[in-house]
Design a protein around this motif. Structure first.
Motif, PDB file in Angstrom:
ATOM      1  N   GLY A 127       0.806  -1.234   0.000  1.00  0.00           N
ATOM      2  CA  GLY A 127       0.000   0.000   0.000  1.00  0.00           C
ATOM      3  C   GLY A 127       0.829   1.268   0.000  1.00  0.00           C
ATOM      4  N   GLN A 128       2.094   1.148  -0.407  1.00  0.00           N
ATOM      5  CA  GLN A 128       2.952   2.342  -0.383  1.00  0.00           C
ATOM      6  C   GLN A 128       2.756   3.225  -1.605  1.00  0.00           C
ATOM      7  OE1 GLN A 128       6.765   2.346   1.378  1.00  0.00           O
ATOM      8  NE2 GLN A 128       6.865   0.118   1.386  1.00  0.00           N
ATOM      9  N   VAL A 129       2.157   2.681  -2.648  1.00  0.00           N
ATOM     10  CA  VAL A 129       1.944   3.428  -3.891  1.00  0.00           C
ATOM     11  C   VAL A 129       0.595   2.996  -4.465  1.00  0.00           C
ATOM     12  CG1 VAL A 129       3.210   1.695  -5.277  1.00  0.00           C
ATOM     13  CG2 VAL A 129       3.058   4.053  -6.085  1.00  0.00           C
ATOM     14  N   ARG A 130      -0.084   3.913  -5.151  1.00  0.00           N
ATOM     15  CA  ARG A 130      -1.454   3.586  -5.600  1.00  0.00           C
ATOM     16  C   ARG A 130      -1.476   2.711  -6.852  1.00  0.00           C
ATOM     17  NH1 ARG A 130      -4.875   8.087  -6.839  1.00  0.00           N
ATOM     18  NH2 ARG A 130      -6.657   6.867  -6.179  1.00  0.00           N
ATOM     19  N   ALA A 131      -0.413   2.784  -7.664  1.00  0.00           N
ATOM     20  CA  ALA A 131      -0.388   1.970  -8.889  1.00  0.00           C
ATOM     21  C   ALA A 131       1.067   1.811  -9.330  1.00  0.00           C
ATOM     22  CB  ALA A 131      -1.201   2.646  -9.991  1.00  0.00           C
ATOM     23  N   ILE A 132       1.340   0.718 -10.015  1.00  0.00           N
ATOM     24  CA  ILE A 132       2.691   0.490 -10.553  1.00  0.00           C
ATOM     25  C   ILE A 132       2.594   0.196 -12.053  1.00  0.00           C
ATOM     26  CG2 ILE A 132       3.797  -0.232  -8.400  1.00  0.00           C
ATOM     27  CD1 ILE A 132       3.345  -3.164  -9.249  1.00  0.00           C
ATOM     28  N   GLY A 133       3.671   0.493 -12.745  1.00  0.00           N
ATOM     29  CA  GLY A 133       3.658   0.269 -14.184  1.00  0.00           C
ATOM     30  C   GLY A 133       5.058   0.244 -14.749  1.00  0.00           C
ATOM     31  N   VAL A 134       5.123   0.232 -16.060  1.00  0.00           N
ATOM     32  CA  VAL A 134       6.409   0.118 -16.749  1.00  0.00           C
ATOM     33  C   VAL A 134       6.514   1.224 -17.803  1.00  0.00           C
ATOM     34  CG1 VAL A 134       6.658  -2.375 -16.382  1.00  0.00           C
ATOM     35  CG2 VAL A 134       5.392  -1.552 -18.394  1.00  0.00           C
ATOM     36  N   ALA A 135       7.721   1.391 -18.303  1.00  0.00           N
ATOM     37  CA  ALA A 135       7.938   2.309 -19.417  1.00  0.00           C
ATOM     38  C   ALA A 135       8.899   1.653 -20.390  1.00  0.00           C
ATOM     39  CB  ALA A 135       8.498   3.640 -18.919  1.00  0.00           C
ATOM     40  N   ASN A 136       8.701   1.918 -21.629  1.00  0.00           N
ATOM     41  CA  ASN A 136       9.577   1.387 -22.688  1.00  0.00           C
ATOM     42  C   ASN A 136       9.476  -0.122 -22.832  1.00  0.00           C
ATOM     43  OD1 ASN A 136      10.967   3.889 -23.642  1.00  0.00           O
ATOM     44  ND2 ASN A 136      11.435   4.013 -21.452  1.00  0.00           N
TER      45      ASN A 136
END
Ligand SMILES: NC(=O)c1ccc[n+]([C@@H]2O[C@H](COP(=O)([O-])OP(=O)(O)OC[C@H]3O[C@@H](n4cnc5c(N)ncnc54)[C@H](OP(=O)(O)O)[C@@H]3O)[C@@H](O)[C@H]2O)c1
Length: 276
Positions: A134-143
């Protein structure tokens, strides 16, 4: 009838979090200039700010957000793991550092900035942990071009919410867009304006004339109509406003199809495929 506006162009990420499609990219702006531009953008109405540890302006981003007086939950804030911080423990530490520099309660979206060979999978596990705790609302990637998704998705506990890639009519990654849609990953276009390098294309200029808009506005509106998030950078007050004035016109289906023929595989940033 209410006129369409910025609020009509939010998307729901695959974990239910809401994200504006149009944001401000803050690469290559520093110190006072960065604070002033971000503050101006927030005054104009932008509610997504895209920074990265690599841009060395997280402190200024945080300052501008706090100075704006806008409630924190109305702003969507993205930052990214730096290339030198890949690995499980390293990425966890990098997140703490970004949080400290930004100093604005929480980060909405944390992205893997670049798919570093031999390390990206461990980095992703760290991001999954941050999300699960719960430390961040969403995760993702780039490239993450398709081969990187092919590698990640079978082993991932969490499907990325966003894939931020270089994308424009001149680099129209139709297959990747379709793939992301199928996986419920929102595609986010970086360098969406091709840094101005194709603004003199006669095809684009004729569309701009037809709609009485600028080349930048045509390109940005095209992304929004595709459901692609777009994060143009400007530190100039006039252009910040111009890049936001996208809600009083729409591009016809025929012209959307025409724009899809502009592809030249034209890249500003070297292809990440070398990381395979
Ligand atoms: N994940 C990644 O690997 C990655 C890589 C590159 C970029 N990004 C993100 O994507 C954001 C945008 O990309 P970018 O900054 O590389 O390029 P961009 O947004 O395509 O272009 C920015 C350039 O175009 C100018 N500009 C902005 N609006 C304009 C307008 N309406 N008319 C004419 N010129 C205009 C800006 O100058 P002024 O400031 O003087 O207006 C700046 O020189 C970055 O800021 C960053 O957040 C991510």
């Amino acid at each position: 009838m209410l006129l369409p506006s910025y609020q009509d162009f939010y998307t729901e990420l695959n974990n239910g979090v809401s994200m504006p499609l149009l944001g401000l990219g803050v690469y290559d702006m520093y110190n006072q200039e960065a604070e002033r531009a971000i503050l101006q953008a927030l005054e104009i109405g932008y509610r997504l700010i895209d920074t990265a540890s690599m841009y060395t302006n997280e402190v200024e981003v945080g300052n501008a957000i706090r100075q704006s007086g806008i409630p924190r939950q109305e702003i969507f804030l993205t930052t990214k793991v730096n290339d030198s911080d890949h690995g499980y423990d390293e990425a966890l530490r990098a997140f703490e550092n970004s949080q400290r520099k930004l100093n604005c309660e929480y980060i909405d979206l944390y992205l893997v900035h670049w798919p570093i060979k031999n390390k990206r999978q461990d980095t992703w596990r760290a991001l999954e942990r941050l999300y699960q705790e719960g430390q961040v609302r969403a995760i993702g990637v780039a490239n993450y071009l398709e081969p990187f998704l092919d590698e990640l998705l079978p082993s991932a506990a969490i499907v990325p919410t966003v894939n931020q890639v270089e994308f424009s009519p001149y680099l129209f990654l139709a297959n990747l867009l379709q793939r992301c849609r199928g996986e419920r990953i929102v595609l986010q276009a970086y360098t969406p304006l091709v840094r101005g390098e194709r603004f003199n294309d006669p095809k684009l200029l004729s569309l701009a004339q037809k709609y009485d808009k600028t080349p930048a506005q045509i390109i940005l509106r095209w992304a929004l109509q595709l459901g692609v998030s777009t994060i143009p950078k400007s530190a100039n007050p006039k252009r910040l406003q111009e890049n936001f004035d996208l809600f009083d016109f729409s591009i016809s289906d025929t012209d959307m199809a025409y724009l899809a023929t502009f592809n030249e595989d034209y890249r500003i940033v070297p292809s990440p495929i070398s990381m395979l």
